[in-house]
Design a protein around this motif. Structure first.
Motif, short mmCIF file in Angstrom:
data_model
loop_
_atom_site.label_atom_id
_atom_site.label_comp_id
_atom_site.label_asym_id
_atom_site.label_seq_id
_atom_site.Cartn_x
_atom_site.Cartn_y
_atom_site.Cartn_z
N ARG A 174 0.83 -1.21 0.00
CA ARG A 174 0.00 0.00 0.00
C ARG A 174 0.86 1.26 0.00
O ARG A 174 0.56 2.23 -0.72
CB ARG A 174 -0.92 -0.02 1.23
N ALA A 175 1.93 1.26 0.79
CA ALA A 175 2.81 2.43 0.83
C ALA A 175 3.52 2.63 -0.50
O ALA A 175 3.67 3.77 -0.98
CB ALA A 175 3.83 2.28 1.96
N GLU A 176 3.95 1.54 -1.14
CA GLU A 176 4.63 1.67 -2.43
C GLU A 176 3.65 2.14 -3.51
O GLU A 176 4.01 2.93 -4.38
CB GLU A 176 5.26 0.34 -2.82
N VAL A 177 2.40 1.66 -3.44
CA VAL A 177 1.39 2.11 -4.40
C VAL A 177 1.14 3.60 -4.24
O VAL A 177 1.01 4.34 -5.23
CB VAL A 177 0.07 1.32 -4.20
N GLN A 178 1.08 4.07 -3.01
CA GLN A 178 0.87 5.49 -2.77
C GLN A 178 2.02 6.31 -3.34
O GLN A 178 1.81 7.39 -3.93
CB GLN A 178 0.72 5.75 -1.27
N ALA A 179 3.25 5.83 -3.18
CA ALA A 179 4.42 6.53 -3.72
C ALA A 179 4.37 6.56 -5.25
O ALA A 179 4.71 7.58 -5.87
CB ALA A 179 5.70 5.87 -3.23
N ILE A 180 3.97 5.46 -5.87
CA ILE A 180 3.85 5.42 -7.34
C ILE A 180 2.80 6.43 -7.80
O ILE A 180 3.01 7.18 -8.76
CB ILE A 180 3.50 4.00 -7.81
N GLY A 181 1.64 6.45 -7.13
CA GLY A 181 0.60 7.40 -7.49
C GLY A 181 1.06 8.83 -7.37
O GLY A 181 0.73 9.68 -8.21
N ASP A 182 1.84 9.13 -6.34
CA ASP A 182 2.34 10.49 -6.15
C ASP A 182 3.28 10.89 -7.29
O ASP A 182 3.22 12.01 -7.80
CB ASP A 182 3.06 10.60 -4.80
N VAL A 183 4.15 9.96 -7.70
CA VAL A 183 5.06 10.24 -8.81
C VAL A 183 4.30 10.51 -10.10
O VAL A 183 4.58 11.47 -10.83
CB VAL A 183 6.05 9.07 -9.00
N VAL A 184 3.30 9.68 -10.39
CA VAL A 184 2.53 9.84 -11.62
C VAL A 184 1.79 11.17 -11.61
O VAL A 184 1.76 11.90 -12.62
CB VAL A 184 1.55 8.66 -11.80
N LYS A 185 1.20 11.52 -10.48
CA LYS A 185 0.44 12.77 -10.41
C LYS A 185 1.35 13.99 -10.53
O LYS A 185 0.97 14.99 -11.15
CB LYS A 185 -0.36 12.81 -9.10
N ARG A 186 2.54 13.92 -9.94
CA ARG A 186 3.47 15.05 -10.06
C ARG A 186 3.85 15.28 -11.52
O ARG A 186 3.87 16.42 -12.00
CB ARG A 186 4.74 14.78 -9.24
#
Length: 608
Positions: A174-186
């Motif tokens: 879950r934490a890694e998914v959140q980090a991936i989502g943050d990168v994509v959104k940035r």
């Protein structure tokens, strides 16, 4: 007690040349920190290839699969083996490492990923056949023909399988998914004309779509505003101020939210330099400095800012992940951010966040006593019960009135002004005003406190800060570097009433301090300034302390809660709020008024 040479054994150490596999794994430790780092590198490669659509898929938090598909220019078949070699890139020729116009330029990402995982690249350029190459744990296979449309697909499986010790340091899926989502959104915010999709394919098949942002249209600001609405939400878009400024070849664009739309942490601060997402202390400090007069220390502004400048003005090659930059003239960049944001906030006048009204309406609604589904149609009995819950209790008579009505309040007072006309005062602290399409509730103390504060700041800016000379100058012993750093900004501090002079090697003399502060701990103030300089590159300590005093003076000099006001006084306060910048929030960032639209009020009572 440790040995005198704990890292050197009895035998003389021998210098060895590491093989390519070990070199790539070491490089991967710098470039690929976690699955989100790999996603960032692959998306940036796709953007550099001119992609208009990028599809990202992952499984198990990116640990077992990361796939990035783009419609960019592709890679020529003969260049595929070279693309997997370290320091091989098509983005620079090596002659000028400052003239960089692309995301990537080192040529380390693909070989690093191939050294720690199972990497497959399938690509096709327009007018040629597609080809594929595989690399697993640094071992490269031969190029093979493949079936593929124009563009490139990069598939990374079993990240860190070649370095299993690294897997132990990854966080939960879950934490890694959140980090991936943050990168994509940035990256999606930086490229509003590019379409992005993000899918979780952990269960196989098409998977679950977790993020989608279609390409925006229109000019740059319209496209950016639409993308921010999609990524950050409608509330940010409705409460954001347009930023468009330029100074000495450096341009600043983007959107910054009103102070009343502040956050409890810095999670909604996105900064870009020449389109590249960065987390730079200088820029974060500048953003904080622009808002420091409007927010308390535990609140953080929300902003998306893009700084554009000549590539020679900034060095992006100072961090392995390229997340930090170094400016040739940091003061210019910082000054542009602070002045542009403050100008935009001043132009916003008395405007306050729309979320304040939403929270107020939510507080008015009765609590749900049972489970209610949105698709359910309420019966007449339920509607009657709802109305009864919203009605005031009636026990044979009204209680003591908490509001007062006075005849001098003119019923025909103009309501077409932004804050309308005063109609009543409740609890001797809140002014009720009627506008053309709703009503306004004003906190008279907080509003007048802000007005007095702004007047005091204006007077201080016009007349300067009075300084008091110390009978005996206080000598503060510092390192030579710290002393030089303080003396370099001595002129700026002198304008705020703090006069410093050199006093031998590594020491400074505090000659004068701001008179408004009274008796101060000069050494403590100097050390606080140094801490801010080290952390943010600039210091607001003295100005913050002075303005904190002005804020307290304004608090004591403003209309107190519990004071009854006449109609002309209330209307005069409303007119002054309309004419004064920043009057929409108090000195701590809280709103000074709440505006409720008539349509929302009618909906509250079931009239629509």
């Amino acid at each position: 007690m440790p040995a005198s040479n704990p890292n050197i054994g009895e035998n003389r150490p021998v210098i060895r040349q590491l093989d390519d596999a070990a070199i790539n794994r070491i490089a991967a430790g710098e470039v690929v920190e976690r699955p989100a780092s790999a996603v960032k590198e692959l998306i940036e490669n796709a953007l550099d290839a001119g992609a208009h659509r990028i599809d990202i898929s992952y499984a198990d938090g990116g640990k077992t699969l990361i796939r990035v598909v783009d419609d960019g220019c592709g890679i020529v078949t003969d260049d595929l083996p070279l693309a997997m070699s370290r320091h091989a890139t098509s983005k620079i020729d090596g002659s000028d490492l400052l003239n960089i116009h692309s995301f990537g330029f080192r040529g380390e990402a693909l070989p690093s990923l191939g050294a720690v995982g199972r990497l497959t690249i399938t690509s096709r350029v327009d007018g040629a056949d597609a080809a594929m190459i595989r690399v697993a744990g640094g071992a490269m296979e031969a190029v093979k023909p493949a079936a593929h449309g124009n563009g490139t697909t990069v598939e990374l499986r079993d990240l860190f399988y070649a370095t299993p010790a690294r897997l132990k340091f990854l966080r939960t899926d879950r934490a890694e998914v959140q980090a991936i989502g943050d990168v994509v959104k940035r990256l999606a915010m930086a490229e509003p004309f590019v379409s992005f999709t993000l899918r979780d394919v952990s269960g196989g098949g098409e998977g679950r779509l977790t993020f989608r942002a279609d390409a925006e249209t229109g000019d740059l600001f319209d496209a950016l505003h639409g993308r921010l609405r999609r990524v950050l939400g409608a509330e940010f878009a409705e409460n954001a101020l347009k930023i468009d400024a330029e100074r000495e070849g450096v341009a600043l664009t983007g959107y910054a939210a009103l102070p009343t739309f502040s956050r409890g942490s810095a999670v909604m601060q996105y900064l870009y330099v020449n389109g590249r997402p960065v987390r730079d202390k200088l820029l974060i400090g500048a953003l904080r400095g622009a808002y420091f007069d409007f927010l308390s220390r535990d609140r953080h502004p929300a902003a998306v800012l893009f700084l554009e400048c000549d590539p020679h003005f900034v060095d992006v090659n100072v961090h392995p992940a390229k997340s930090e930059v170094r400016f040739r003239e940091p003061g210019l960049a910082r000054g542009l951010i602070v002045s542009s944001l403050r100008h935009a906030l001043a132009e916003a006048g008395h405007r306050a966040s729309t979320t304040v009204a939403g929270a107020t309406l939510g507080a008015f609604r009765p609590e749900q006593t049972g489970r209610t589904y949105q698709m359910d149609r309420l019966s007449q009995g339920a509607l009657a019960a709802s109305y009864a819950a919203q009605a005031p209790a009636f026990e044979g008579g009204f209680g003591e009135a908490s509001a007062r009505f006075e005849a001098p309040i003119e019923a025909d007072a103009p309501t077409d002004l932004p804050l309308g006309a005063a109609r009543a005062q409740v609890h001797e602290n809140y002014i009720i005003a009627q506008t053309a399409d709703g009503m306004v509730i004003v906190d008279q103390h907080a509003a007048h406190e802000r007005l007095v504060y702004e007047k005091l700041k204006t007077q201080m800016a016009e007349n300067g800060v009075a300084a008091q000379a110390l009978l005996i100058p206080e000598i503060v012993e510092l390192s030579e570097g710290d002393a030089a750093r303080l003396l370099a900004m001595a002129d700026d501090l002198a304008r705020l009433g703090l006069v410093l002079e050199p006093f031998g090697a590594g020491a400074i003399a505090v000659r004068e301090t701001p008179a408004i502060l009274g008796t101060v701990n000069a050494r403590g103030m100097v050390l606080d300034i140094l801490d801010e300089l080290a952390d943010q590159g600039d210091s607001m300590t003295v100005q913050a302390r002075i303005e904190a005093i002005l804020s307290r003076v304004a608090c004591h000099g403003s209309i107190r809660s519990g004071r009854r006001m006449q109609a002309d006084e209330m209307n005069a306060l409303l007119r002054e709020m309309e004419a004064t910048p920043h009057s929409g929030q108090c000195n701590h960032g809280r709103p000074t008024y709440v505006e409720l639209k008539l349509a929302d009020i009618e909906r509250l009572f079931g009239r629509t």
